[in-house]
Design a protein around this motif. Structure first.
Motif, PDB file in Angstrom:
ATOM      1  N   ASN A 113      14.353  -0.465  -9.704  1.00  0.00           N
ATOM      2  CA  ASN A 113      14.780  -0.101  -8.180  1.00  0.00           C
ATOM      3  C   ASN A 113      14.599   1.156  -7.797  1.00  0.00           C
ATOM      4  OD1 ASN A 113      16.949   1.147  -9.411  1.00  0.00           O
ATOM      5  ND2 ASN A 113      17.938  -0.429  -9.233  1.00  0.00           N
ATOM      6  N   HIS A 114      14.089   2.232  -8.796  1.00  0.00           N
ATOM      7  CA  HIS A 114      13.918   3.453  -8.574  1.00  0.00           C
ATOM      8  C   HIS A 114      12.512   3.963  -7.545  1.00  0.00           C
ATOM      9  CE1 HIS A 114      11.505   2.880 -12.150  1.00  0.00           C
ATOM     10  NE2 HIS A 114      10.601   3.627 -11.684  1.00  0.00           N
ATOM     11  N   LEU A 115      11.733   2.574  -7.751  1.00  0.00           N
ATOM     12  CA  LEU A 115      10.333   2.505  -6.844  1.00  0.00           C
ATOM     13  C   LEU A 115      10.657   2.299  -5.252  1.00  0.00           C
ATOM     14  CD1 LEU A 115       8.057   1.135  -9.238  1.00  0.00           C
ATOM     15  CD2 LEU A 115       7.892   3.158  -8.458  1.00  0.00           C
ATOM     16  N   SER A 116      11.774   1.714  -4.856  1.00  0.00           N
ATOM     17  CA  SER A 116      12.040   1.193  -3.697  1.00  0.00           C
ATOM     18  C   SER A 116      12.248   2.104  -2.774  1.00  0.00           C
ATOM     19  CB  SER A 116      13.573   0.033  -3.744  1.00  0.00           C
ATOM     20  OG  SER A 116      14.613   1.031  -3.953  1.00  0.00           O
ATOM     21  N   GLY A 117      12.847   3.292  -2.964  1.00  0.00           N
ATOM     22  CA  GLY A 117      12.965   4.324  -1.944  1.00  0.00           C
ATOM     23  C   GLY A 117      14.224   4.175  -1.349  1.00  0.00           C
ATOM     24  N   TYR A 118      15.300   3.216  -1.734  1.00  0.00           N
ATOM     25  CA  TYR A 118      16.423   2.846  -1.036  1.00  0.00           C
ATOM     26  C   TYR A 118      17.615   3.586  -1.854  1.00  0.00           C
ATOM     27  CZ  TYR A 118      13.390  -0.190   1.869  1.00  0.00           C
ATOM     28  OH  TYR A 118      12.550  -0.893   2.596  1.00  0.00           O
ATOM     29  N   SER A 119      18.582   3.462  -1.123  1.00  0.00           N
ATOM     30  CA  SER A 119      19.992   3.862  -1.989  1.00  0.00           C
ATOM     31  C   SER A 119      20.590   2.289  -2.219  1.00  0.00           C
ATOM     32  CB  SER A 119      20.832   4.640  -1.106  1.00  0.00           C
ATOM     33  OG  SER A 119      20.244   5.922  -1.172  1.00  0.00           O
ATOM     34  N   PHE A 120      21.013   2.202  -3.382  1.00  0.00           N
ATOM     35  CA  PHE A 120      21.590   0.733  -3.641  1.00  0.00           C
ATOM     36  C   PHE A 120      23.260   0.841  -3.364  1.00  0.00           C
ATOM     37  CE2 PHE A 120      17.585  -0.294  -5.017  1.00  0.00           C
ATOM     38  CZ  PHE A 120      17.481  -1.716  -5.176  1.00  0.00           C
ATOM     39  N   SER A 121      23.883  -0.146  -3.053  1.00  0.00           N
ATOM     40  CA  SER A 121      25.268  -0.309  -2.959  1.00  0.00           C
ATOM     41  C   SER A 121      26.054  -0.087  -4.274  1.00  0.00           C
ATOM     42  CB  SER A 121      25.588  -1.342  -2.174  1.00  0.00           C
ATOM     43  OG  SER A 121      25.625  -2.508  -2.885  1.00  0.00           O
ATOM     44  N   LEU A 143       0.716  -1.162   0.124  1.00  0.00           N
ATOM     45  CA  LEU A 143      -0.258   0.157   0.119  1.00  0.00           C
ATOM     46  C   LEU A 143       0.708   1.119   0.161  1.00  0.00           C
ATOM     47  CD1 LEU A 143      -2.607   1.310   0.263  1.00  0.00           C
ATOM     48  CD2 LEU A 143      -2.783   1.006   2.708  1.00  0.00           C
ATOM     49  N   SER A 144       1.861   1.059   0.425  1.00  0.00           N
ATOM     50  CA  SER A 144       3.061   2.255   0.654  1.00  0.00           C
ATOM     51  C   SER A 144       3.390   2.811  -0.845  1.00  0.00           C
ATOM     52  CB  SER A 144       4.329   2.087   1.439  1.00  0.00           C
ATOM     53  OG  SER A 144       4.974   1.248   0.638  1.00  0.00           O
ATOM     54  N   TYR A 145       3.310   1.913  -1.984  1.00  0.00           N
ATOM     55  CA  TYR A 145       3.820   2.545  -3.009  1.00  0.00           C
ATOM     56  C   TYR A 145       2.534   3.407  -3.603  1.00  0.00           C
ATOM     57  CZ  TYR A 145       7.804  -0.619  -2.647  1.00  0.00           C
ATOM     58  OH  TYR A 145       8.676  -1.379  -2.408  1.00  0.00           O
ATOM     59  N   CYS A 178       4.252  -0.619 -14.009  1.00  0.00           N
ATOM     60  CA  CYS A 178       2.822  -0.659 -13.708  1.00  0.00           C
ATOM     61  C   CYS A 178       2.519  -2.191 -13.667  1.00  0.00           C
ATOM     62  CB  CYS A 178       1.889  -0.025 -14.811  1.00  0.00           C
ATOM     63  SG  CYS A 178       0.239   0.208 -14.295  1.00  0.00           S
ATOM     64  N   VAL A 179       2.481  -2.413 -12.400  1.00  0.00           N
ATOM     65  CA  VAL A 179       1.891  -4.034 -12.108  1.00  0.00           C
ATOM     66  C   VAL A 179       0.999  -4.219 -11.195  1.00  0.00           C
ATOM     67  CG1 VAL A 179       2.709  -6.428 -11.615  1.00  0.00           C
ATOM     68  CG2 VAL A 179       4.390  -4.743 -12.961  1.00  0.00           C
ATOM     69  N   ARG A 180       0.386  -4.958 -10.939  1.00  0.00           N
ATOM     70  CA  ARG A 180      -0.850  -4.961  -9.759  1.00  0.00           C
ATOM     71  C   ARG A 180      -0.697  -6.452  -9.107  1.00  0.00           C
ATOM     72  NH1 ARG A 180      -6.275  -6.099 -10.656  1.00  0.00           N
ATOM     73  NH2 ARG A 180      -6.686  -5.749  -8.492  1.00  0.00           N
ATOM     74  N   LEU A 181      -0.547  -6.288  -7.589  1.00  0.00           N
ATOM     75  CA  LEU A 181      -0.217  -7.413  -6.958  1.00  0.00           C
ATOM     76  C   LEU A 181      -1.484  -8.324  -6.639  1.00  0.00           C
ATOM     77  CD1 LEU A 181       2.219  -7.432  -3.644  1.00  0.00           C
ATOM     78  CD2 LEU A 181       0.262  -9.046  -4.113  1.00  0.00           C
ATOM     79  N   ASN A 182      -2.060  -8.864  -7.455  1.00  0.00           N
ATOM     80  CA  ASN A 182      -3.140  -9.607  -7.768  1.00  0.00           C
ATOM     81  C   ASN A 182      -3.028 -11.111  -7.484  1.00  0.00           C
ATOM     82  OD1 ASN A 182      -2.286  -9.842 -10.218  1.00  0.00           O
ATOM     83  ND2 ASN A 182      -4.168  -8.726 -10.897  1.00  0.00           N
ATOM     84  N   ASP A 206      -3.452  -2.068  -4.767  1.00  0.00           N
ATOM     85  CA  ASP A 206      -2.341  -3.108  -4.818  1.00  0.00           C
ATOM     86  C   ASP A 206      -1.407  -2.866  -6.090  1.00  0.00           C
ATOM     87  OD1 ASP A 206      -3.925  -3.934  -7.088  1.00  0.00           O
ATOM     88  OD2 ASP A 206      -4.568  -5.559  -6.541  1.00  0.00           O
ATOM     89  N   LEU A 207      -1.766  -1.666  -6.576  1.00  0.00           N
ATOM     90  CA  LEU A 207      -1.075  -1.183  -7.675  1.00  0.00           C
ATOM     91  C   LEU A 207       0.485  -0.543  -7.314  1.00  0.00           C
ATOM     92  CD1 LEU A 207      -1.246  -0.338 -10.739  1.00  0.00           C
ATOM     93  CD2 LEU A 207      -2.100   1.841 -10.210  1.00  0.00           C
ATOM     94  N   VAL A 208       1.306  -1.121  -8.044  1.00  0.00           N
ATOM     95  CA  VAL A 208       2.899  -0.638  -7.989  1.00  0.00           C
ATOM     96  C   VAL A 208       3.399   0.076  -9.097  1.00  0.00           C
ATOM     97  CG1 VAL A 208       5.005  -1.108  -7.215  1.00  0.00           C
ATOM     98  CG2 VAL A 208       3.385  -2.372  -6.152  1.00  0.00           C
TER      99      VAL A 208
END
Length: 474
Positions: free
Chosen positions: A352-360, A37-39, A331-335, A125-127
């Motif tokens: 990975n731009h959707l994750s909100g994290y910084s990658f190593s 849901l956070s996405y 655009c994908v639904r978690l269904n 459920d939409l990411v």
């Protein structure tokens, strides 16, 4: 733009058992260690859409979702969580919260704006990285009664497998819709799911005659993000009490009646077209074709109305529009369970731009508090959560590992999702599997393409392939 937003978040989806439970309803399923849901909520926040109604099926699930939102989005969003009965469907959920809908416009995820009597609805459920405001803008530009977001059909399946049969596992489109669009790809003329069109397409003749030609596409997905005119949607829901689903009932109804509108006609609805009525002459077809050829933004609805104006067959129309997301957008639904695996893989991989994290520098995420044993490797496109410990000589590839997990030595994890507080004994092999929170997997267990429900204990030395293991709900 000023919207009241309604997010239909679901509850305990049967398609996602054993991943969902009373303790972890669908909106809180983790994608890259964040609730799915956070996405949706963060895309809305980025669009400055901060006045939300989140609709959850079931009182207990609503309490859990509301508790998480209160902690995660305090001072960021104004969210009202509304509980509705289970299995009422998306149309029934909107009927149940009708008293909450006070603004003139609404954008579904779901959204309402004050100025054009519109509503936008978003599935929880939409990411996606498509701005919800873009759909609203298209909706207003065309003065449509409904606008739906369409995106490329997602590719399903692992990019690689840890098994010997990896070469047989190719990525395939999972589901498709049959979509009919006008030549400008702005107006929605036909929509059905693949299962509905195994035999024939039934398209009203009036639409084909009015538009001149129709582009049929099977490579687009209905993203379940809609903009509605609120008054129209509420009228349809009131007049059609048997309508259960926005996607299966409301949207097809509005699309097939757009040139013979039954809505907003001063209480005098007209019958739906049976597909065989003849009312367009050759001359009228020539006029339509010329206008469509010359106009930069053809509006065949207005053309159709003008042709019939003053005649005994005078018609009123309404517009159904489509917003097609760029192929570069995610655009994908978690269904489904497969979609859960795919999205987790993508959000630590190509999206990975959707994750909100910084990658190593190694293109992975290892929380600073996590601890790795000697000769343990965590490969690219992997995530290791807060406080998790791994023993010696372990290998992790294209997988998400949650918070506070305890993983023994000589453990292999490939193309899998391991949720929070999981214990893995020495010598385990986990491939293509989903392990839910608080699971205990004892020594030398082999899992391949399995789902393990929350709190389950897998006995030492056992091997499982393609199984779903879960405790019985009390």
């Amino acid at each position: 733009m000023d919207f009241q937003v309604v997010v239909l978040a679901g509850g305990t989806s049967k398609e996602l058992v054993p991943l969902v439970s009373k303790e972890v309803p669908k909106p809180l399923l983790p994608v890259a260690n964040r609730p799915v849901l956070s996405y949706v909520l963060e895309q809305l926040e980025l669009s400055n859409l901060k006045d939300l109604i989140v609709v959850v099926e079931g009182e207990d699930a609503a309490l859990r979702v509301g508790g998480w939102i209160s902690g995660a989005y305090v001072d960021r969003l104004h969210v009202e969580v509304a509980a509705v009965p289970e299995d009422v469907g998306t149309a029934g959920a909107l009927r149940a919260i009708a008293h909450h809908l006070t603004a003139n416009d609404i954008l579904v995820s779901i959204h309402f704006s004050r100025y054009h009597l519109c509503m936008q609805v978003v599935s929880g459920d939409l990411v996606s990285d498509v701005p919800p405001g873009a759909v609203a803008a298209a909706h207003r530009r065309h003065d449509a009664v409904v606008t739906t977001m369409l995106c490329s059909t997602p590719i399903s399946g692992p990019a690689e497998s840890g098994s010997a049969g990896a070469k047989d596992k190719i990525k395939k489109p999972k589901r498709f819709n049959i979509i009919g669009l006008d030549p400008t790809k702005q107006f929605l003329l036909y929509i059905a799911s693949g299962a509905e069109v195994e035999k024939d397409l039934h398209i009203p003749k009036s639409i084909l005659r009015a538009v001149g030609q129709m582009d049929i596409q099977a490579d687009l997905m209905d993203a379940h993000l809609y903009a509605f005119k609120r008054a129209v949607l509420q009228e349809v829901l009131e007049q059609k009490p048997n309508f259960h689903s926005l996607r299966q009932d409301v949207l097809p109804y509005l699309v097939r009646t757009q040139l013979k509108s039954e809505i907003l006609l001063n209480g005098t609805p007209q019958a739906e077209e049976n597909g065989h009525e003849k009312f367009t002459s050759r001359g009228n077809q020539a006029i339509i074709s010329q206008i469509l050829a010359n106009a930069s933004t053809p509006r065949f609805h207005e053309v159709y109305e003008s042709i019939h104006n003053g005649s005994p067959t005078a018609q009123r129309t309404h517009k159904c529009c489509a917003y097609i997301a760029s192929n570069s957008k995610y655009c994908v639904r978690l269904n489904s369970i497969q979609a859960f695996s795919d999205i987790n893989r993508d959000v630590i991989g190509e999206a990975n731009h959707l994750s909100g994290y910084s990658f190593s520098a190694h293109n992975n995420i290892i929380h600073p508090s996590a601890d790795l044993g000697s000769k343990t490797t965590v490969g690219p496109h992997c995530m290791l959560g807060e406080g998790s410990l791994m023993g010696d000589k372990c290998s992790v590839k294209r997988s998400v590992i949650g918070r506070h997990c305890r993983i023994g030595s000589n453990v292999k994890i490939v193309n899998s999702v391991v949720m929070d507080h999981v214990t893995l004994g020495d010598g385990c092999s986990i491939q293509g599997s989903i392990v839910c929170s608080n699971v205990q997997i004892q020594e030398r267990v082999v899992l391949r393409d399995c789902q393990i429900g929350a709190g389950f204990v897998v006995s030492a030395g056992s091997e499982h392939k393609g199984e779903s293991l879960a405790r019985k709900e009390k």
